[in-house]
Enzyme design. Structure first.
Site, PDB file in Angstrom:
ATOM      1  N   HIS A   1     -11.760  17.698  -2.972  1.00  0.00           N
ATOM      2  CA  HIS A   1     -10.686  18.427  -3.638  1.00  0.00           C
ATOM      3  C   HIS A   1     -10.710  18.122  -5.132  1.00  0.00           C
ATOM      4  CE1 HIS A   1      -8.542  19.753  -0.024  1.00  0.00           C
ATOM      5  NE2 HIS A   1      -8.743  18.548   0.485  1.00  0.00           N
TER       6      HIS A   1
ATOM      7  N   CYS B   1     -12.755  21.185   2.346  1.00  0.00           N
ATOM      8  CA  CYS B   1     -12.110  20.316   3.333  1.00  0.00           C
ATOM      9  C   CYS B   1     -12.014  21.020   4.694  1.00  0.00           C
ATOM     10  CB  CYS B   1     -10.753  19.861   2.815  1.00  0.00           C
ATOM     11  SG  CYS B   1     -10.131  18.373   3.659  1.00  0.00           S
TER      12      CYS B   1
END
Length: 480
Positions: free
Chosen positions: A427, A330
């Site tokens: 994630h 991310c």
């Protein structure tokens, strides 16, 4: 008839989240339909929900304990700190605004309606709602407009059990002092107390326990010893992050100042064949690092500057030259590129910052946030895995021709030509046992941990622990 009970604490991090998780599992084992609820949470470790929003990670774990899918009603107000003085305000799963701490007090009264709306929906759908407070009701300077503790409890008429943390010391003063400073009408909602996190023989605290009962007039629901399995459950607070207990493959994660969604690391920490180090400020990247991970962050630009201030940019460049592996997740993925541009000032002043230059990609920040659960396929192995995206900004560049994976047939992430530097917006990838085993096998490590099954077993053990040391039936009977 649906009932509710609230666990408040004498301070932050006294074990409220763990108590609620254990009570959710205990209530579920009694055949009750139970749901967790936290009116207001502050955490950058968020979970994406089935209804396309985000909630605090503690409520996501409590949902697992209750046997429910995650839902935004479980945490209607989530504060995600972006700076030391400001935070993003998430209401019922969606970003409302970003405010400075001094201005949030004026916003809180407007949020109580949404909090009560979410609470009533949960209460209508379940036999029992177990509510977690935030901070402490003893913070009487914040009582006006409160939606996290007694302000909510009074508005919703929910009885309270107060938990004190004896491991910190001064638990008698914590509990008795709370009663002394709060409004008598607030104190009347407290039906009893718990002494939490005791180490040693609990009978040694018998006199102190009776003293609390005598001074407060509150019923004691027990002394709960420290739960040794807590490390196996996802932590919500970055201060609780610790390295793994295994040996072997050395994975080093940079503890960024605004680290977010760091539960990505929990499955790796549980592996006996992995040694996970959380690298703190001022510490150099160890020379024996096999894989360096740059985790998610609530502020890519701010943490890119923080990373450089620690000298980690130099360490990562040297690590890459030595043939080491780097994984950016991310915000960490965004940092790996050549540039992070923020033309509209989404994270701060408009401008652009040079990235680490380890991947030939660049990122442009935007106000649009992508929040979704995904089913992805790892490009290198063809293995499917479940994950989620929770980010702002778009990343593109030549290294995207070698994607980390695919989502709905579209390339996701980027990998360097030599395969040693990788970045992804996904994630939760390591929660998937098969994917994690395959990824570790690429480094010669045999996976031995079934992560999801381990969390379930630990929640059962936590419920057993509470049943053995607390009057769980008495607390549930207090609910109304």
């Amino acid at each position: 008839m649906s009932r509710a009970l609230m666990i408040q604490g004498t301070g932050s991090n006294v074990g409220k989240s763990m108590l609620v998780a254990g009570l959710c599992r205990a209530a579920r084992r009694r055949g009750l339909s139970v749901a967790p609820f936290k009116p207001q949470n502050m955490s950058n470790n968020a979970a994406v929900t089935a209804d396309g929003g985000e909630i605090g990670r503690a409520q996501a774990l409590q949902a697992v304990a209750a046997g429910l899918p995650r839902h935004t009603d479980m945490n209607p107000v989530l504060l995600k700190p972006e700076t030391d003085t400001g935070a993003q305000v998430i209401v019922q799963g969606r970003r409302l605004t970003t405010v400075r701490a001094r201005d949030y007090a004026r916003l809180k009264p407007q949020l109580l309606e949404k909090v009560l709306e979410s609470f009533q929906r949960l209460k209508a759908a379940h036999d029992l709602v177990l509510v977690e407070g935030a901070g402490s009701p003893a913070e009487v300077n914040l009582r006006a407009g409160d939606i996290a503790n007694m302000g909510f409890a009074r508005a919703a008429d929910v009885p309270v059990v107060l938990a004190g943390d004896i491991d910190r010391g001064g638990v008698i003063a914590q509990i008795v002092g709370t009663q002394a400073v709060i409004d008598p009408e607030d104190a009347a909602l407290i039906g009893g107390f718990i002494v939490n996190r005791f180490r040693g023989d609990p009978t040694l605290f018998a006199d102190g326990y009776r003293l609390i009962e005598a001074h407060t007039g509150w019923r004691g629901f027990g002394v709960c010893p420290w739960f040794d399995g807590a490390w196996r459950l996802p932590a919500e607070d970055a201060l609780d992050l610790r390295g793994g207990r295994g040996e072997g493959l050395h994975i080093v994660c940079l503890r960024l100042s605004r680290i977010a969604n760091f539960d990505d690391l929990d499955p790796l920490a549980a592996e006996p064949g992995v040694r996970l180090t959380m690298l703190g400020p001022g510490q150099a990247l160890p020379g024996d690092t096999d894989v360096a991970i740059i985790p998610g962050t609530k502020s890519t630009g701010g943490d890119l500057a923080y990373l450089r201030a620690q000298g980690w940019d130099v360490d990562l460049a040297a690590h890459a030259r030595r043939g080491g592996h780097v994984l950016g997740i991310c915000g960490g993925y965004q940092m790996l590129g050549s540039e992070v541009a923020d033309p509209h000032g989404v994270e701060g002043a408009p401008g652009a910052d040079p990235g680490l230059g380890l991947l030939d990609v660049s990122t442009t920040m935007s106000a649009d946030k992508r929040l979704t659960e995904v089913r992805a396929t790892h490009a290198a192995t063809g293995l499917p895995f479940d994950g989620y995206e929770i980010h702002m900004g778009m990343t593109d560049g030549p290294d995207r021709a070698r994607p980390f994976g695919y989502v709905d047939g579209e390339p996701e992430g980027a990998v360097s030509a030599d395969g040693r530097i990788a970045g992804s917006y996904l994630h939760g990838m390591f929660t998937d046992d098969a994917f994690r085993a395959s990824w570790l096998a690429g480094f010669g490590v045999t996976s031995e941990a079934g992560y999801g099954a381990g969390v379930e077993a630990t929640l059962d053990a936590l419920a057993d622990h509470l049943e053995a040391h607390l009057d769980v039936d008495g607390m549930l009977a207090l609910a109304r």
